[in-house]
Each structure stands twice: as C-alpha cells, then as structure tokens.
Enzyme design. Structure first.
Site, PDB file in Angstrom:
ATOM      1  N   ALA A 105       0.867  -1.177   0.000  1.00 48.98           N
ATOM      2  CA  ALA A 105       0.000   0.000   0.000  1.00 48.98           C
ATOM      3  C   ALA A 105       0.910   1.234   0.000  1.00 48.98           C
ATOM      4  O   ALA A 105       2.053   1.174   0.473  1.00 48.98           O
ATOM      5  CB  ALA A 105      -0.889  -0.019   1.226  1.00 48.98           C
TER       6      ALA A 105
ATOM      7  N   GLY B 116       0.546  -4.900   1.014  1.00 50.16           N
ATOM      8  CA  GLY B 116      -0.677  -4.991   0.203  1.00 50.16           C
ATOM      9  C   GLY B 116      -0.447  -5.725  -1.116  1.00 50.16           C
ATOM     10  O   GLY B 116      -1.374  -6.335  -1.662  1.00 50.16           O
TER      11      GLY B 116
ATOM     12  N   GLU C 214      -0.654  -9.281  -0.317  1.00 53.62           N
ATOM     13  CA  GLU C 214      -2.052  -9.573  -0.004  1.00 53.62           C
ATOM     14  C   GLU C 214      -2.886  -9.681  -1.278  1.00 53.62           C
ATOM     15  O   GLU C 214      -3.800 -10.503  -1.383  1.00 53.62           O
ATOM     16  CB  GLU C 214      -2.606  -8.480   0.914  1.00 53.62           C
ATOM     17  CG  GLU C 214      -1.916  -8.500   2.276  1.00 53.62           C
ATOM     18  CD  GLU C 214      -2.283  -7.289   3.139  1.00 53.62           C
ATOM     19  OE1 GLU C 214      -1.992  -6.156   2.712  1.00 53.62           O
ATOM     20  OE2 GLU C 214      -2.862  -7.486   4.196  1.00 53.62           O
TER      21      GLU C 214
ATOM     22  N   GLU D 116       4.633  -4.980   7.322  1.00 56.77           N
ATOM     23  CA  GLU D 116       3.901  -3.855   7.924  1.00 56.77           C
ATOM     24  C   GLU D 116       4.395  -3.515   9.324  1.00 56.77           C
ATOM     25  O   GLU D 116       4.366  -2.346   9.738  1.00 56.77           O
ATOM     26  CB  GLU D 116       2.394  -4.165   7.959  1.00 56.77           C
ATOM     27  CG  GLU D 116       1.712  -4.102   6.610  1.00 56.77           C
ATOM     28  CD  GLU D 116       1.737  -5.418   5.836  1.00 56.77           C
ATOM     29  OE1 GLU D 116       2.535  -6.314   6.218  1.00 56.77           O
ATOM     30  OE2 GLU D 116       0.984  -5.556   4.872  1.00 56.77           O
TER      31      GLU D 116
HETATM   32  C1  LIG Z   1      -6.826  -6.731  -4.728  1.00 54.52           C
HETATM   33  C2  LIG Z   1      -5.790  -6.124  -3.927  1.00 54.52           C
HETATM   34  C3  LIG Z   1      -6.041  -4.706  -3.663  1.00 54.52           C
HETATM   35  C4  LIG Z   1      -5.054  -4.249  -2.742  1.00 54.52           C
HETATM   36  C5  LIG Z   1      -5.497  -3.031  -2.214  1.00 54.52           C
HETATM   37  C6  LIG Z   1      -4.694  -2.695  -1.061  1.00 54.52           C
HETATM   38  C7  LIG Z   1      -5.324  -1.628  -0.387  1.00 54.52           C
HETATM   39  C8  LIG Z   1      -4.628  -1.368   0.838  1.00 54.52           C
HETATM   40  C9  LIG Z   1      -5.345  -1.913   1.938  1.00 54.52           C
HETATM   41  C10 LIG Z   1      -5.016  -1.165   3.201  1.00 54.52           C
HETATM   42  C11 LIG Z   1      -3.646  -1.326   3.606  1.00 54.52           C
HETATM   43  C12 LIG Z   1      -3.419  -2.561   4.232  1.00 54.52           C
HETATM   44  C13 LIG Z   1      -2.083  -2.616   4.912  1.00 54.52           C
HETATM   45  C14 LIG Z   1      -0.995  -2.676   3.969  1.00 54.52           C
HETATM   46  C15 LIG Z   1       0.120  -2.087   4.308  1.00 54.52           C
HETATM   47  C16 LIG Z   1       1.230  -2.050   3.418  1.00 54.52           C
HETATM   48  O1  LIG Z   1       1.253  -2.557   2.325  1.00 54.52           O
HETATM   49  S1  LIG Z   1       2.510  -1.223   4.055  1.00 54.52           S
HETATM   50  C17 LIG Z   1       3.696  -1.236   2.827  1.00 54.52           C
HETATM   51  C18 LIG Z   1       4.499  -2.466   2.844  1.00 54.52           C
HETATM   52  N1  LIG Z   1       5.589  -2.356   1.913  1.00 54.52           N
HETATM   53  C19 LIG Z   1       6.804  -1.959   2.265  1.00 54.52           C
HETATM   54  O2  LIG Z   1       7.066  -1.662   3.393  1.00 54.52           O
HETATM   55  C20 LIG Z   1       7.817  -1.859   1.157  1.00 54.52           C
HETATM   56  C21 LIG Z   1       8.307  -0.464   0.989  1.00 54.52           C
HETATM   57  N2  LIG Z   1       9.277  -0.381  -0.068  1.00 54.52           N
HETATM   58  C22 LIG Z   1      10.566  -0.751   0.108  1.00 54.52           C
HETATM   59  O3  LIG Z   1      10.963  -1.204   1.141  1.00 54.52           O
HETATM   60  C23 LIG Z   1      11.504  -0.543  -1.048  1.00 54.52           C
HETATM   61  O4  LIG Z   1      10.890   0.320  -1.964  1.00 54.52           O
HETATM   62  C24 LIG Z   1      11.818  -1.870  -1.785  1.00 54.52           C
HETATM   63  C25 LIG Z   1      10.552  -2.612  -2.187  1.00 54.52           C
HETATM   64  C26 LIG Z   1      12.672  -2.761  -0.898  1.00 54.52           C
HETATM   65  C27 LIG Z   1      12.604  -1.552  -3.067  1.00 54.52           C
HETATM   66  O5  LIG Z   1      13.710  -0.768  -2.783  1.00 54.52           O
HETATM   67  P1  LIG Z   1      14.508  -0.016  -3.920  1.00 54.52           P
HETATM   68  O6  LIG Z   1      14.809  -0.973  -5.011  1.00 54.52           O
HETATM   69  O7  LIG Z   1      15.649   0.683  -3.297  1.00 54.52           O
HETATM   70  O8  LIG Z   1      13.473   1.037  -4.520  1.00 54.52           O
HETATM   71  P2  LIG Z   1      13.012   2.395  -3.869  1.00 54.52           P
HETATM   72  O9  LIG Z   1      13.886   3.479  -4.341  1.00 54.52           O
HETATM   73  O10 LIG Z   1      12.833   2.237  -2.433  1.00 54.52           O
HETATM   74  O11 LIG Z   1      11.546   2.546  -4.508  1.00 54.52           O
HETATM   75  C28 LIG Z   1      11.325   3.170  -5.770  1.00 54.52           C
HETATM   76  C29 LIG Z   1      10.230   4.181  -5.581  1.00 54.52           C
HETATM   77  O12 LIG Z   1       9.028   3.529  -5.166  1.00 54.52           O
HETATM   78  C30 LIG Z   1       8.551   4.065  -3.980  1.00 54.52           C
HETATM   79  N3  LIG Z   1       7.885   3.045  -3.174  1.00 54.52           N
HETATM   80  C31 LIG Z   1       8.285   1.777  -2.968  1.00 54.52           C
HETATM   81  N4  LIG Z   1       7.426   1.163  -2.175  1.00 54.52           N
HETATM   82  C32 LIG Z   1       6.473   2.015  -1.864  1.00 54.52           C
HETATM   83  C33 LIG Z   1       5.280   1.955  -1.080  1.00 54.52           C
HETATM   84  N5  LIG Z   1       4.874   0.855  -0.466  1.00 54.52           N
HETATM   85  N6  LIG Z   1       4.525   3.073  -0.941  1.00 54.52           N
HETATM   86  C34 LIG Z   1       4.862   4.199  -1.595  1.00 54.52           C
HETATM   87  N7  LIG Z   1       5.977   4.333  -2.359  1.00 54.52           N
HETATM   88  C35 LIG Z   1       6.757   3.249  -2.504  1.00 54.52           C
HETATM   89  C36 LIG Z   1       9.805   4.604  -3.309  1.00 54.52           C
HETATM   90  O13 LIG Z   1       9.472   5.562  -2.354  1.00 54.52           O
HETATM   91  C37 LIG Z   1      10.552   5.188  -4.485  1.00 54.52           C
HETATM   92  O14 LIG Z   1       9.956   6.415  -4.824  1.00 54.52           O
HETATM   93  P3  LIG Z   1      10.888   7.686  -5.137  1.00 54.52           P
HETATM   94  O15 LIG Z   1      11.696   7.894  -3.886  1.00 54.52           O
HETATM   95  O16 LIG Z   1       9.925   8.778  -5.422  1.00 54.52           O
HETATM   96  O17 LIG Z   1      11.739   7.270  -6.295  1.00 54.52           O
END
Ligand SMILES: CCCCCCCCCCCCC/C=C/C(=O)SCCNC(=O)CCNC(=O)[C@H](O)C(C)(C)COP(=O)(O)OP(=O)(O)OC[C@H]1O[C@@H](n2cnc3c(N)ncnc32)[C@H](O)[C@@H]1OP(=O)(O)O
Length: 543
Positions: free
Chosen positions: A349, A394, A397, A417
């Site tokens: 998410a 997410g 999920e 999370e």
């Molecule tokens: C039918 C399904 C529908 C689904 C609907 C879902 C709805 C949601 C329901 C409600 C929520 C439920 C709870 C869910 C919670 C979560 O999901 S919490 C998030 C969990 N994920 C993470 O913690 C991962 C976060 N990301 C990272 O750790 C790293 O990005 C990576 C995956 C390890 C990759 O690293 P790297 O290669 O170094 O790339 P980055 O530079 O970090 O990323 C590139 C750009 O992408 C942006 N980004 C990455 N992940 C996210 C994210 N989860 N949210 C927002 N943005 C993200 C990152 O910030 C970079 O952006 P810029 O800095 O602008 O380049």
C-alpha cells in the site's frame, strides 16, 4: 484373367497416413514392408505402430498374442528397391503431383510385373499416375481416411486404364482390412472431397461475408446437422494448405467457379496459418493441439512502475471498477494479474498516502482493499497472480487474493507492515495462514521478513517459479489451458474450493455434491462427455 494373390503389401510413406495403412494391413494378416526416405524413419514409424498396438492391448481391444503377431508382420525397409517381392504397393507420400509421378515410375521399375500399385492420393488424377508405369491396368486409387485405423471408409478410384480384376482384388484387400469400400471414377476430388471441399469452402465464404462467426458456424453445423466436427474445425484439422490445394484442383480441373477457393482461405495460408498443425487457422491451438479460445484470457497490469506499483486509493478504486466490468464480461474464462516494469508486482500500500491517514480513513482504505479481494475471490473465473518482482504488504495480499500464484525467480514476498508500526490490513494475516500454515504466517507477520521465490515455492506460497522473461508466457499458457475447459465446471470448482475452506468437511462435501449435480444437464456437460466418447476435443460454450 487371373490376378495376383496378395500376401505382401509395400507401403511407401511412413507419415500419419502411411503408418495407419501399414497398421491396418498388418492387422489384416498381410506381411507389410514399410518404406520412407530412409530406414531410420521407417523403423521409427514401425516402433510407433507397435506402441499403438500395445495401447490397444491395454484397452482390451486386442489380445497380446495378436498384437505381437501383427508387429512381427511389420518390416521397416530402406526404400523402394525392397518392394521387389510385394504383391501390392500402396503409395502414401506427400500430396504433390511431381513427387508422386516420380515415385510411381520408381515403384514400377522395382516391382514384379504382375504386382498391383495403388495411390492413397486424395485429389491427384490416378489415370495420370498410371500412365507413367508399364502396368497401367494394375494401378488404381486407394484413398484411406484419416485416422486410418479408426475411419471405416476406403474410396477406390478407378483410373481409365484400371483392369476389372485389379479393382476386384483391391476391393477384397480393403475389405480384409476391415474397410467399407465406395467406388469412384477418376474425376477431380473423387467422391468424398468433391462433396467435402465445397462444403468447407462454403463455411469459409460465410465467415468472409460476415454471415456468422467461426464458432457459430461450427456449432450450427454440429448441432443442426450432427457431424462430429464443424466444417471450420475440420478444415483446421485437415490443414488449410491441403484444403486450398484440393480446392484449386477442383476449380482448375472442373472449371466451374462454384469450386473457387475463398480469398479468406488463400490469405490464411499466405499468413502461414495453416490450421492445427501450424498452431493457428480459424482457431488457435496450443502445443498439444488443444484449441485455445481466443480473447478468453484477460490481464490486469498494476501500472505505477515509478512507485513500484504501490497501491494508492486511485489505483485500488480503478481496480474495483475494472473487476466489476470483468464480472459482467461473459466471454472471459481466466484473468491474470501482474505488475508493470521489471521490479515489482506491488511493493505494498502507498506508504506516503497512508502516512497522513486517520483511523477512520485507514479503515475505509482497508475496506476498499478487502472489497477488491472479495471481488477477485468471487469472480466465476480463475484469477492467477504473475508476480514479477516485489510483492510486499498490500502487494503480497493482492497476490494472496488470487486463486494461485506463479512467480519469477526474482520475486520477493513479505508482510513487512510491522516495520511501519501497523499490521497487514488487506487479508495478509489470515489468507497467508490458510496458504502456508499458521506457524509460517505468524513468523512472516511478526518479523516482517522478506523471502525469495525459492523459499516461497518451498512453503507453498507460490505454485511455480520461472525465469523472469518466461513468467508471463507460462502464466498465459496456464490461463489458456483453463480457458479450454468447461467454464461452468471451473466456476463451480472455484466456488466449492473457496467456500469449503470456511465450513466443516461434511458441509464442504455437501456443497461439492450439490455443485456436481447442478452441472448435469448443462450444454457443457453433454458436450464434454460426448467429446470424450467421440474421441475428439470438446468445444465448451459456458452454458
Ligand atoms: C486486490 C488487492 C487490492 C489491494 C489493495 C490494497 C489496499 C490497501 C489496503 C489497506 C492497507 C493494508 C495494509 C498494507 C500495508 C502495506 O502494504 S505497508 C507497505 C508495505 N511495503 C513496504 O514496506 C515496502 C516499501 N518499499 C521498500 O521497502 C523498497 O521500496 C523496496 C521494495 C525494498 C525496493 O527498494 P529499492 O529498489 O531501493 O526502490 P526504492 O527506491 O525504495 O523505490 C522506488 C520508488 O518507489 C517508492 N515506493 C516503494 N514502495 C512504496 C510503497 N509501499 N509506498 C509508496 N511508495 C513506494 C519509493 O518511495 C521510491 O519512490 P521515489 O523515492 O519517489 O523514487
């Protein structure tokens, strides 16, 4: 005049037709010499026939002794020079007039003077073939149908030169091989193709003029006229190049425009879409020759690659809308979900969007996510996740809400999370526990660990892993395979498997029996079982 007694039969051409002819001739008690371009091909074909006889033994249709004796009567030989002691040679080479003329002259030179020479040609003038031999009175056409061991007909074609004794001897031989004989004079297309080819072409003209779709034409013919296959399916099976070649013979030799080939047929052949053997004709076929319904597999691509396809309200809202549309689409039979770019399926998410959310806003966001998951789970069609990179939070999920998951070897899974001070809010706790077991789900949710594709495969989170460049192709193959099955049956299997998870086993079994019974009487149940019994592929319509 006395004719020769047939004891030894030479078969020239060890392809599908030649092998079939060799099999029925040997089964009838003749010694059979099978030849092709070299001994290796003839030997391979002989082993294949022996294997086929073995299958008939397994099915109880032939005794082991009869199969062994039949196989012993089959002798692979190096070529035409070995036909010197044959009483009858049946040529079953490629349908090419120049080739057949050459082979006929060569056989004539190698065979004893009183032996008979037949061609399995479906369209070439037997009179012309007889004319290149020194035994024209001993030549005729012996047109077997494909597959030879199963089809009851042999069309005997009398050349202008054929002597009556030759005809009588060959008729008796065909009958000894268990066939019913019809007799045709030497005219373009003989009897069967004279009727069949214009019928197939008429079906193609109907497609060309937009009168109906291939599916409707084939279904109309099958249910209205009762042949086992529709005309376009049959044309694909015969080979569109072969159909075109015979249509051209009919048109050129008879000279009536009613025999002209449709432009559509010519274009399909020009495109290399020659039917089942080429993977595409009026229909598309997989590598096993199974018909793949086109346009029946849909793909949703999460397309926000600059943010690793992170799920924000806009993307999740769009998903909700698209899935509602898919639910109304009566043609789709399978759905694939994947991520844009080569890094992520979805990295969770959107953390930036969530960072300012209040509790009620987070609840609404979570509920929207759950609604999307429920949409995917309750679609009548299977949903397959093709996880091409990160599937975190997410994202993981979302993959879990799909019916099953295939992943690239680069994929990474996790519920991280807890690193953000929250928990999975979109089914990640309990869907994960049901997929991989409670202990593993607890460990993943408590530690926030990220695991690789190998580990995901080991714990049963994914069904298969593939090289990144092959993932989508593999998943499309699986989806296409599902699309060839009965859609009502697949929908019921999906429903029973899902609902059965939440109830005790006796209730789940009850659900299964109800769904099983509900399928009887459907068009698809009748078609599936009739197709099996008719030894043909089923054509399901989802009714
Ligand atoms: C039918 C399904 C529908 C689904 C609907 C879902 C709805 C949601 C329901 C409600 C929520 C439920 C709870 C869910 C919670 C979560 O999901 S919490 C998030 C969990 N994920 C993470 O913690 C991962 C976060 N990301 C990272 O750790 C790293 O990005 C990576 C995956 C390890 C990759 O690293 P790297 O290669 O170094 O790339 P980055 O530079 O970090 O990323 C590139 C750009 O992408 C942006 N980004 C990455 N992940 C996210 C994210 N989860 N949210 C927002 N943005 C993200 C990152 O910030 C970079 O952006 P810029 O800095 O602008 O380049």
């Amino acid at each position: 005049m006395m004719t020769i007694e047939i004891r030894t039969v030479g078969v020239l051409g060890a392809g599908q037709m030649g092998s079939g002819i060799a099999q029925v001739a040997a089964t009838a008690g003749y010694t059979v010499k099978l030849a092709d371009v070299d001994l290796e091909r003839a030997t391979k074909a002989t082993s294949k026939i022996a294997a086929m006889l073995g299958k008939l033994v397994e099915k109880g249709k032939l005794t082991a002794e009869a199969a062994e004796a039949t196989a012993k009567r089959l002798i692979p030989v190096a070529g035409i020079a070995d036909f010197g002691d044959c009483d009858l040679v049946i040529e079953a080479a490629t349908e090419n007039v120049d080739l057949k003329l050459k082979l006929f002259a060569a056989c004539d030179a190698a065979m004893k003077p009183d032996a008979l020479l037949a061609s399995n040609t479906s369209s070439i003038s037997v009179t012309k073939l007889a004319a290149v031999t020194k035994r024209p009175g001993k030549v005729l056409g012996m047109h077997f149908m494909n597959p030879v061991p199963l089809m009851r007909l042999v069309e005997i074609v009398k050349a202008v030169q054929t002597e009556p004794e030759t005809y009588t001897t060959i008729k008796e031989a065909a009958e000894k091989m268990g066939k019913t004989v019809v007799t045709s004079n030497d005219a373009p297309g003989f009897l069967v193709n004279r009727i069949l080819i214009p019928m197939l072409c008429e079906a193609m003209f109907a497609v060309q003029e937009g009168v109906g779709t291939p599916e409707d034409i084939d279904t109309g013919a099958k249910l209205g006229l009762n042949p086992p296959m529709g005309p376009l399916e049959l044309a694909d099976l015969i080979g569109l190049d072969t159909v075109l070649a015979i249509a051209n013979v009919l048109y050129t030799d008879i000279g009536d425009t009613k025999y002209r080939a449709p432009t559509l047929l010519k274009n399909l052949v020009r495109a290399g879409w020659v039917g089942k053997k080429g993977g595409r004709g009026f229909y598309v076929y997989d590598e096993k020759g199974q018909k793949v319904p086109e346009g029946f597999v849909g793909t949703i691509t999460l397309n926000r690659p600059d943010k690793l396809n992170a799920l924000n309200a806009e993307l999740v809202g769009e998903l909700h809308r698209v899935l509602a549309e898919i639910r109304r689409d009566k043609d789709l039979r399978a759905l694939i979900v994947t991520g844009a770019g080569d890094k992520a399926f979805a990295a969770g998410a959107d953390i930036a969007a969530m960072s300012t959310m209040t509790g009620p806003e987070a609840k609404a966001f979570g509920e929207l996510g759950h609604a999307v998951g429920a949409q995917m789970e309750t679609l009548a069609i299977p949903v397959i996740a093709a996880v091409n990179g990160f599937a975190l939070g997410g994202g993981c999920e979302m993959a879990l809400a799909c019916d099953f998951i295939h992943a690239s070897t680069k994929a990474k899974f996790g519920q991280p999370e807890v690193n953000l001070g929250v928990i999975p809010g979109f089914g990640g706790t309990n869907r994960l526990a049901r997929r991989v077991g409670i202990g593993r789900a607890r460990e993943l949710c408590f530690t926030g660990d990220v695991i690789g594709a190998e580990e995901a495969l080991r714990i049963g989170l994914v069904n298969g892993i593939h090289a990144p460049e092959e993932l989508l192709g593999k998943v499309k193959e699986i989806a296409a395979k599902i699309a060839t099955k009965g859609p009502l049956a697949v929908a019921q299997a999906k429903r029973v498997l899902l609902r059965g998870l939440d109830v005790p086993l006796p209730t789940a079994n009850e659900l299964e029996v109800q769904a099983f019974a509900a399928l009887f009487g459907s068009e698809d149940q009748r078609e599936g079982m009739a197709a099996f019994l008719g030894k043909r592929p089923a054509n399901f319509v989802g009714r």
